[in-house]
Design an enzyme around this catalytic site. Structure first.
Site, PDB file in Angstrom:
ATOM      1  N   PHE A 209      17.551  30.395 -40.909  1.00  0.00           N
ATOM      2  CA  PHE A 209      17.044  31.763 -41.040  1.00  0.00           C
ATOM      3  C   PHE A 209      18.160  32.687 -41.517  1.00  0.00           C
ATOM      4  O   PHE A 209      19.263  32.653 -40.990  1.00  0.00           O
ATOM      5  CB  PHE A 209      16.485  32.281 -39.702  1.00  0.00           C
ATOM      6  CG  PHE A 209      15.143  31.715 -39.387  1.00  0.00           C
ATOM      7  CD1 PHE A 209      13.993  32.298 -39.884  1.00  0.00           C
ATOM      8  CD2 PHE A 209      15.030  30.560 -38.633  1.00  0.00           C
ATOM      9  CE1 PHE A 209      12.753  31.750 -39.635  1.00  0.00           C
ATOM     10  CE2 PHE A 209      13.801  29.997 -38.375  1.00  0.00           C
ATOM     11  CZ  PHE A 209      12.658  30.599 -38.875  1.00  0.00           C
ATOM     12  N   HIS A 210      17.835  33.507 -42.529  1.00  0.00           N
ATOM     13  CA  HIS A 210      18.835  34.449 -43.015  1.00  0.00           C
ATOM     14  C   HIS A 210      18.238  35.720 -43.613  1.00  0.00           C
ATOM     15  O   HIS A 210      18.948  36.686 -43.827  1.00  0.00           O
ATOM     16  CB  HIS A 210      19.724  33.785 -44.074  1.00  0.00           C
ATOM     17  CG  HIS A 210      19.013  33.539 -45.373  1.00  0.00           C
ATOM     18  ND1 HIS A 210      18.177  32.467 -45.578  1.00  0.00           N
ATOM     19  CD2 HIS A 210      18.993  34.249 -46.533  1.00  0.00           C
ATOM     20  CE1 HIS A 210      17.688  32.513 -46.798  1.00  0.00           C
ATOM     21  NE2 HIS A 210      18.160  33.587 -47.412  1.00  0.00           N
ATOM     22  N   ARG A 211      16.934  35.743 -43.887  1.00  0.00           N
ATOM     23  CA  ARG A 211      16.356  36.891 -44.589  1.00  0.00           C
ATOM     24  C   ARG A 211      16.311  38.118 -43.692  1.00  0.00           C
ATOM     25  O   ARG A 211      15.967  38.027 -42.508  1.00  0.00           O
ATOM     26  CB  ARG A 211      14.955  36.558 -45.102  1.00  0.00           C
ATOM     27  CG  ARG A 211      14.984  35.573 -46.245  1.00  0.00           C
ATOM     28  CD  ARG A 211      13.633  35.423 -46.915  1.00  0.00           C
ATOM     29  NE  ARG A 211      13.754  34.541 -48.066  1.00  0.00           N
ATOM     30  CZ  ARG A 211      14.052  34.950 -49.292  1.00  0.00           C
ATOM     31  NH1 ARG A 211      14.226  36.231 -49.527  1.00  0.00           N
ATOM     32  NH2 ARG A 211      14.169  34.087 -50.272  1.00  0.00           N
ATOM     33  N   ASP A 283      13.102  30.325 -43.565  1.00  0.00           N
ATOM     34  CA  ASP A 283      12.664  31.425 -44.433  1.00  0.00           C
ATOM     35  C   ASP A 283      13.292  31.307 -45.821  1.00  0.00           C
ATOM     36  O   ASP A 283      13.285  32.243 -46.609  1.00  0.00           O
ATOM     37  CB  ASP A 283      12.970  32.794 -43.806  1.00  0.00           C
ATOM     38  CG  ASP A 283      14.445  33.033 -43.523  1.00  0.00           C
ATOM     39  OD1 ASP A 283      15.294  32.218 -43.960  1.00  0.00           O
ATOM     40  OD2 ASP A 283      14.770  34.038 -42.859  1.00  0.00           O
TER      41      ASP A 283
END
Length: 368
Positions: A209-211, A283
């Protein structure tokens, strides 16, 4: 000293993030000595950038702009200014950009301002979600570009609806296919990787996850972590440095206690662990594409996606609260899910995309 004349054979390849390195690596190698790589520095943590250059055997970029850490407007403005000056001095025959990052749009704007042909690799993707900065980046870049390398017919149709001249569009497939095919570790190495993390093949979840829509919202980020923690399989979570900082700032460190949180992985290691997982939860746009090559299902935790080609087959788009429910039917017979997906071709081509793009670039500059 006498001023050197610009090398008119040069093609500038502008990149700034890990996905751009992955997607452009074999284009750069195909262009050979003609390619001049410029790194904007949008990402420049070693694990997120330099190690990827090493993985693909790409030499140190000829120029590093250092725009990382700025706001979106700051990154775009600084990169356009610096790139504009470089292009004015060196007069490359063409400028190649990829995807939908701030770097992508800055490279296109700077090239357009200098009347240099623009090649957009991975053109035509659309999420129809104007809340995503990436959507604005890709639309602007597409409408400035002279050669639009669309990965699928869906992408080509998006461009035609927007009035892009069909003569500027070439359906090429996606360069991610050859990247995965060439860097996927052997089965023995994949099993070793899984064992090194204490994981049993086909009995763990790999998640990333990074968004900003997920990690900048404390409630949404917390819900994602709680859903992952409820999984009946171990969850390996390579955590982006920005995501790790956000988790700490939001007081979510304890919610990661049951997850196997590790530093970002090298690309080959990530592919190997993906291919031996039960499924992925992410994501990432790239993971959606890659899953169709190593044949694993992925839960896409986003409000929208610009990759509809894999929805309903390799990927399912969900909100955080629906993560556990979405994978429940997969868990009843993981082997059957894998066998079913193994029969489906990837919608992104056969691994010849980079060669096709290189040929098209040469055709573009010969006609210019």
């Amino acid at each position: 000293m006498e001023d050197q004349k610009p090398d008119k054979s040069r093609i500038a390849v502008v990149l700034g993030t890990r996905p751009e390195i992955v997607k452009l690596a074999y284009v750069i190698r195909g262009l050979g000595p003609s390619a001049t790589v410029i790194h904007t520095g949008q990402h420049y943590d070693f694990d997120l950038s330099a190690s990827f250059l090493e993985t693909f055997g790409i030499e140190e970029p000829s120029l590093f702009l250092g725009v990382g850490g700025m706001s979106r407007a700051g990154q775009i403005g600084a990169a356009v200014t610096s790139l504009g000056e470089v292009f004015a001095d060196t007069s490359p025959r063409a400028v190649v950009v990829q995807g939908d990052t701030n770097t992508t749009m800055a490279g296109a704007i700077a090239a357009n301002a200098n009347e240099i042909p623009i090649v957009h690799v991975e053109a035509g993707l659309r999420s129809r979600d104007r809340r995503m900065p990436e959507e604005h980046n890709r639309v602007v870049t597409d409408h400035l570009s002279d050669l639009l390398c669309a990965p699928t017919e869906v992408s080509r149709a998006n461009l035609l609806v927007e009035g892009v001249d069909p003569e500027r569009i070439l359906v090429t497939g996606n360069t991610v296919v050859e990247a995965v095919q060439r860097l996927m570790p052997s089965e023995a190495e994949r099993l070793r990787l899984a064992a090194s993390h204490g994981l049993e093949p086909n009995r763990y979840v790999l998640s990333t996850f990074h968004r900003p829509e997920n990690v900048d919202d404390p409630d949404r980020f917390s819900l994602i972590l709680r859903q992952l923690s409820a999984m009946p399989f171990p969850v390996l979570l390579p955590l982006h440095p920005r995501s790790r900082k956000k988790a700490a700032a939001f007081g979510l460190t304890d919610e990661m206690g049951s997850l196997r949180v590790v530093d970002p992985l090298g690309y080959g290691d990530f592919l190997g662990l993906s291919a031996e997982s039960a499924f992925l939860v992410s994501d990432s746009g790239g993971v959606q594409e890659e899953s169709s090559i190593y044949k694993r299902p992925v839960v896409v935790v986003r409000r929208s996606t610009e990759r509809p080609e894999v929805l309903g087959t390799f990927a399912r788009l969900v909100e955080p609260a629906a993560i556990a429910a979405t994978v429940e039917d997969w868990l009843s017979d993981v082997s059957a899910v894998h066998q079913s997906l193994a029969q489906l071709p990837s919608p992104y081509g056969d691994g010849s995309t980079s060669d096709l793009i290189v040929q098209a670039i040469h055709g573009l500059i010969e006609d210019a």
